[in-house]
Design a protein around this motif. Sequence first.
Motif, short mmCIF file in Angstrom:
data_model
loop_
_atom_site.label_atom_id
_atom_site.label_comp_id
_atom_site.label_asym_id
_atom_site.label_seq_id
_atom_site.Cartn_x
_atom_site.Cartn_y
_atom_site.Cartn_z
N ARG A 10 -2.67 -2.79 -4.83
CA ARG A 10 -1.59 -1.80 -4.88
C ARG A 10 -1.24 -1.34 -3.46
NH1 ARG A 10 -1.27 3.60 -4.34
NH2 ARG A 10 0.48 4.66 -5.36
N ASP A 11 -2.26 -0.99 -2.68
CA ASP A 11 -2.00 -0.51 -1.32
C ASP A 11 -1.46 -1.61 -0.41
OD1 ASP A 11 -2.82 2.02 -2.02
OD2 ASP A 11 -4.83 1.84 -1.16
N LEU A 12 -1.95 -2.83 -0.59
CA LEU A 12 -1.42 -3.95 0.19
C LEU A 12 0.06 -4.16 -0.11
CD1 LEU A 12 -4.33 -6.54 -0.16
CD2 LEU A 12 -3.73 -5.27 1.90
N ALA A 13 0.42 -4.04 -1.39
CA ALA A 13 1.81 -4.22 -1.78
C ALA A 13 2.70 -3.14 -1.18
CB ALA A 13 1.93 -4.22 -3.30
N ILE A 14 2.21 -1.92 -1.15
CA ILE A 14 2.98 -0.82 -0.55
C ILE A 14 3.18 -1.09 0.94
CG2 ILE A 14 2.90 1.62 0.07
CD1 ILE A 14 1.42 2.09 -2.60
N ALA A 15 2.12 -1.56 1.61
CA ALA A 15 2.24 -1.87 3.04
C ALA A 15 3.26 -2.99 3.26
CB ALA A 15 0.88 -2.26 3.61
N ALA A 16 3.23 -4.00 2.40
CA ALA A 16 4.21 -5.09 2.52
C ALA A 16 5.63 -4.58 2.31
CB ALA A 16 3.88 -6.19 1.51
#
Length: 363
Positions: free
Chosen positions: A76-82
């Motif tokens: 989830r956090d990786l997707a937000i960063a992307a």
Amino acid sequence: MSAQRKDDHVRLAIEQQHTRSTVNQFDEVSFVHHALAGIDRPEVSLATSFAGISWPVPLYINAMTGGSAHTGAINRDLAIAARETGVPIASGSVNAYFKDPSCAGTFRVLREENPDGFVMANVNATATTDNARRAVDLLGANALQIHLNTAQETAMPEGDRSFSSWVGQIAEICAAVDVPVIVKEVGNGLSRETVVTLQNLGVRAADLSGRGGTDFARIENGRRELADYAFLHGWGQSTAACLLDAQGVSLPVLASGGVRDPLDVARALALGARGVGVSGGFLRTLLDGGVTALVAQISTWLDQLAALQTMLGARTPHDLTRCDLLVQGSLRSFCADRGIQTRQLAQRSSSIDALREMTGSTR
């Protein structure tokens, strides 16, 4: 069992980040400094393209994880960063989803939090064509990664021991899915011979993913009761070596494995990569400082990459392949043994006239 293994992978990968060797063959690649090569920052673009794929930047978050509640939160956090930085992102292997559909959300979150981004699904080379399609559908994926990991499987206590079907299976998946297929290693590198084979199978790009980053053979050995496969630690070729080995092959290549900073990104692009992926370093930032810290790191890297392009006179990432490079040390020895000519890399802009042509300068 699968969920616990995914959590173990994250824990052991972070331990490696804190104990990583300082030896990295990217340090044996350097740019020849030409003091009049610089251009103006507004002229610089970070956009890259390959195999019919267009990315706004040449940096991406490479395959990491998924399959458990903890790793779902990480995704989830990786997707937000992307989403916040515009970088493409790849999922970890969705094999856990094939075994337990209840964990679908731990992967699907990559698309839910990043609805307009470029997302790559990830499967292993034993995936059926039906499962390959399921992986693409699960994420609404723009591309499909197939990972190759014989060293990891060999060290894995419950790993595969049959690899002869992989070539045929990759060809079948390429023919069966409607998105580009990118084949990647998991940190041991792809040789020139392997890249040529992949091209003949219908693969659209190869992620060389060499030695220097997360060592999955070492991770799996850490899960063994006797830790008796330590001799596989550090197996394979470095990312820099793989990039040099792939010189002249027409299949587009991506680079990941041991990328530590924007200079490594620029080096990889100058050696021919069309995009550069990072996993372990970004994971460490995320777990240490949260998604805000990761967004800040990626944004800084992109800004600094643009600064390097400005100084080197490269309007686009691909223009870095016209910059002069010096290859030294053990990497030069590797090239000599593999029959790779390095002198021409140091003479790609052999005169001030060539420099002026590269920068569009009339001075």
